[in-house]
Design a protein around this motif. Structure first.
Motif, PDB file in Angstrom:
ATOM      1  N   ALA A 173      57.803  34.237  40.399  1.00 13.77           N
ATOM      2  CA  ALA A 173      57.640  34.721  41.778  1.00 13.77           C
ATOM      3  C   ALA A 173      56.560  35.803  41.852  1.00 13.77           C
ATOM      4  O   ALA A 173      55.795  35.857  42.829  1.00 13.77           O
ATOM      5  N   ALA A 174      56.487  36.660  40.833  1.00 13.01           N
ATOM      6  CA  ALA A 174      55.470  37.715  40.844  1.00 13.01           C
ATOM      7  C   ALA A 174      54.080  37.095  40.818  1.00 13.01           C
ATOM      8  O   ALA A 174      53.166  37.550  41.514  1.00 13.01           O
ATOM      9  N   LEU A 175      53.931  36.043  40.027  1.00 18.16           N
ATOM     10  CA  LEU A 175      52.632  35.378  39.943  1.00 18.16           C
ATOM     11  C   LEU A 175      52.271  34.741  41.287  1.00 18.16           C
ATOM     12  O   LEU A 175      51.135  34.869  41.770  1.00 18.16           O
ATOM     13  N   ALA A 176      53.258  34.102  41.909  1.00 19.65           N
ATOM     14  CA  ALA A 176      53.017  33.505  43.228  1.00 19.65           C
ATOM     15  C   ALA A 176      52.604  34.594  44.219  1.00 19.65           C
ATOM     16  O   ALA A 176      51.653  34.421  45.000  1.00 19.65           O
ATOM     17  N   GLY A 177      53.289  35.712  44.179  1.00 19.46           N
ATOM     18  CA  GLY A 177      52.950  36.818  45.083  1.00 19.46           C
ATOM     19  C   GLY A 177      51.549  37.346  44.816  1.00 19.46           C
ATOM     20  O   GLY A 177      50.805  37.691  45.746  1.00 19.46           O
ATOM     21  N   ASP A 178      51.186  37.380  43.534  1.00 20.69           N
ATOM     22  CA  ASP A 178      49.858  37.880  43.180  1.00 20.69           C
ATOM     23  C   ASP A 178      48.768  36.933  43.681  1.00 20.69           C
ATOM     24  O   ASP A 178      47.722  37.373  44.156  1.00 20.69           O
ATOM     25  N   TRP A 179      49.016  35.649  43.585  1.00 19.16           N
ATOM     26  CA  TRP A 179      48.042  34.674  44.107  1.00 19.16           C
ATOM     27  C   TRP A 179      47.829  34.885  45.599  1.00 19.16           C
ATOM     28  O   TRP A 179      46.712  34.862  46.101  1.00 19.16           O
ATOM     29  N   LEU A 180      48.957  35.074  46.300  1.00 16.75           N
ATOM     30  CA  LEU A 180      48.839  35.247  47.752  1.00 16.75           C
ATOM     31  C   LEU A 180      48.158  36.565  48.103  1.00 16.75           C
ATOM     32  O   LEU A 180      47.506  36.674  49.144  1.00 16.75           O
TER      33      LEU A 180
END
Ligand SMILES: *Cc1c(COP(=O)(O)O)cnc(C)c1O
Length: 459
Positions: free
Chosen positions: A88-95
């Motif tokens: 989830a942190a990676l997804a948030g970072d992409w966004l």
């Protein structure tokens, strides 16, 4: 528009999909790629006059640079104190990159509101009083710089001057006391103009990295009522020792000092019922430093700084300009942090907290603690190694039993094996090694592989 740029715009969905597929392949290979490959040398390439487009850039990166990158996001990178990145942190970072917000204030976006919500979630996660306000910065070093800048302004307040207005010359010398401060404290004091020599090391308890509170009281008494700064340590990097925060805070009844606590990764002890007592009294600090790219497992670079005196913080960091509006009682982030323009670092933290909550993150902490204990047991049973301290939380500090001077060589041999990465250190004058557990991916099977790699490296 440049034709390559125009082309990329048309192909954006495909480009992002290919990049995502590439990232997935990288992550799937993470556990097996060499953990810390030698960086190697690459022939320099001139700046492209005409670029190759995003696809060409991806290919060039994958060919020239990627093979030399570490698996620091993976499960057996135990150097320094290094977290990975939860899904989830990676997804948030992409966004974060996709949305490209500039979290300066509330004028144009809800992004600042999301950052405030994330700070309040972190406060809850760590069991801190609501009296703390906070902001995201790039790492624990900047969090320490920010906390100590507020401390410096507080000393000014006690002496009837404002460093923010009048400069350091008006302040006079300041004494900073600490037991086993992280190296970044010296850097912070240098940046802030207080000077590295302002730092006085106070003796630790015998065989410990925790400060001797009686000695600290003595050092404060010698200051004879002069306001000072105490940097307490909640989780030292070598042996994860904790100062007695409650006892230190209580000294403020007799001596004036600002209590800054460097709890970069140690704050997360609050998530383990058996270890939460280590951070007793954290909520009495005047300012607190907590890293998030370590044990919260969000991507670099991310940390939070917390303080009870946001008024002093705004005095230091205010960036008044007509188009940014007045500072007011509820200052925008632009008036609170060293940066003006700021990436929405909070989004990755928000995502991981929203996705896994307190339970999910407590599980990561408890598992890492158990794995550190397990490696400690494995090493204690090997004649080749000797533990230099009890495994108090998530770091194993040990040395080569027969000849500690081989610690460096062993660290290099482990890295060369590709199996793991541990960092050399010096503890109590003895060359040593550290294995720090803070990644969400690490399992017992990884600990076995690390133990075996260490056994082989000791030869
Ligand atoms: C890692 C660490 C720091 C510095 O953190 P950065 O994120 O590298 O800036 C400061 N204090 C402690 C105790 C740490 O563990």
């Amino acid at each position: 528009m440049d034709p390559r740029l125009d082309d990329d715009l048309v192909q954006l969905p495909d480009l992002l999909k290919e990049t995502q597929e590439h990232a997935v392949r990288l992550l799937e290979g993470l556990a097996e790629r060499p953990v810390a490959p030698p960086p190697g040398r690459r022939e320099p390439v001139a700046l492209p006059e005409r670029g190759e487009g995003a696809r060409g850039a991806l290919e060039a990166f994958a060919r020239r640079w990627e093979p030399g990158f570490s698996a620091s996001a993976g499960p057996r990178y135990l150097g320094f104190v290094t977290g990975g990145s939860t899904p989830a942190a990676l997804a948030g970072d992409w966004l974060t990159g996709a949305l490209d917000q500039n979290v300066v204030g509330d004028l144009d976006s809800a992004a600042a509101g999301l950052e405030r919500e994330t700070v309040s979630w972190l406060r809850e996660l760590l069991g801190l009083p609501v009296a703390y306000e906070g902001a995201f910065v790039s790492g624990a070093t900047m969090s320490n710089v920010t906390g100590l800048a507020i401390a410096r302004e507080w000393i000014g307040e006690r002496r009837g001057v404002s460093v923010a207005e009048q400069g350091l010359a008006a302040l006079g010398p300041v004494r900073v006391l600490s037991g086993s401060p992280h190296s970044s404290i010296g850097k912070a004091l240098s940046v802030l103009g207080l000077g590295r020599s302002a730092l006085r090391r106070v003796e630790s308890l015998p065989g410990r990295e925790a400060v001797d509170v009686d000695r600290l009281a003595e050092a404060l008494r010698e200051l004879d009522g002069e306001p000072a700064i105490v940097v307490a340590n909640a989780g030292t990097v070598n042996t994860v020792d904790y100062d007695d925060l409650r006892a230190i805070a209580a000294l403020r009844e007799r001596h004036p000092f600002w209590l800054h606590v460097d709890a970069a990764f140690g704050a997360f002890a609050a998530l383990s019922p058996e270890h939460a007592h280590l951070v007793d009294g954290l909520g009495e600090a005047d300012s607190i430093c907590v890293d998030l790219h370590k044990w919260l497992n969000v991507p670099y670079d991310s940390a939070v700084q917390l303080t009870r005196r946001r008024d002093l913080q705004a005095r230091v960091f205010q960036n008044s300009a007509a188009y940014l509006g007045a500072v007011g009682d509820d200052p925008d982030f632009v008036h609170l942090t060293p940066e003006n323009s700021r990436r929405l670092r909070a989004l990755a933290a928000w995502f991981t907290l929203a996705a896994y909550g307190r339970e999910g993150h407590a599980e990561i902490v408890r598992r890492d603690v158990a794995l550190a204990a397990r490696l400690g047991e494995r090493l204690a049973a090997m004649p080749a190694y000797r533990l230099l301290a009890p495994v108090r939380l998530n770091v194993v500090c040990f040395t080569v039993a027969a000849d500690p001077s081989r610690a460096d060589e062993v660290a290099r041999a482990v890295a060369a094996s590709g199996e793991a990465f541990v960092t050399p250190t010096v503890y109590a004058g003895v060359p040593a090694l550290r294995a720090a557990f803070s990644n969400w991916r690490t399992t017992e099977a990884d600990v076995e592989r690390v133990a075996e790699a260490l056994a082989r490296a000791a030869g």
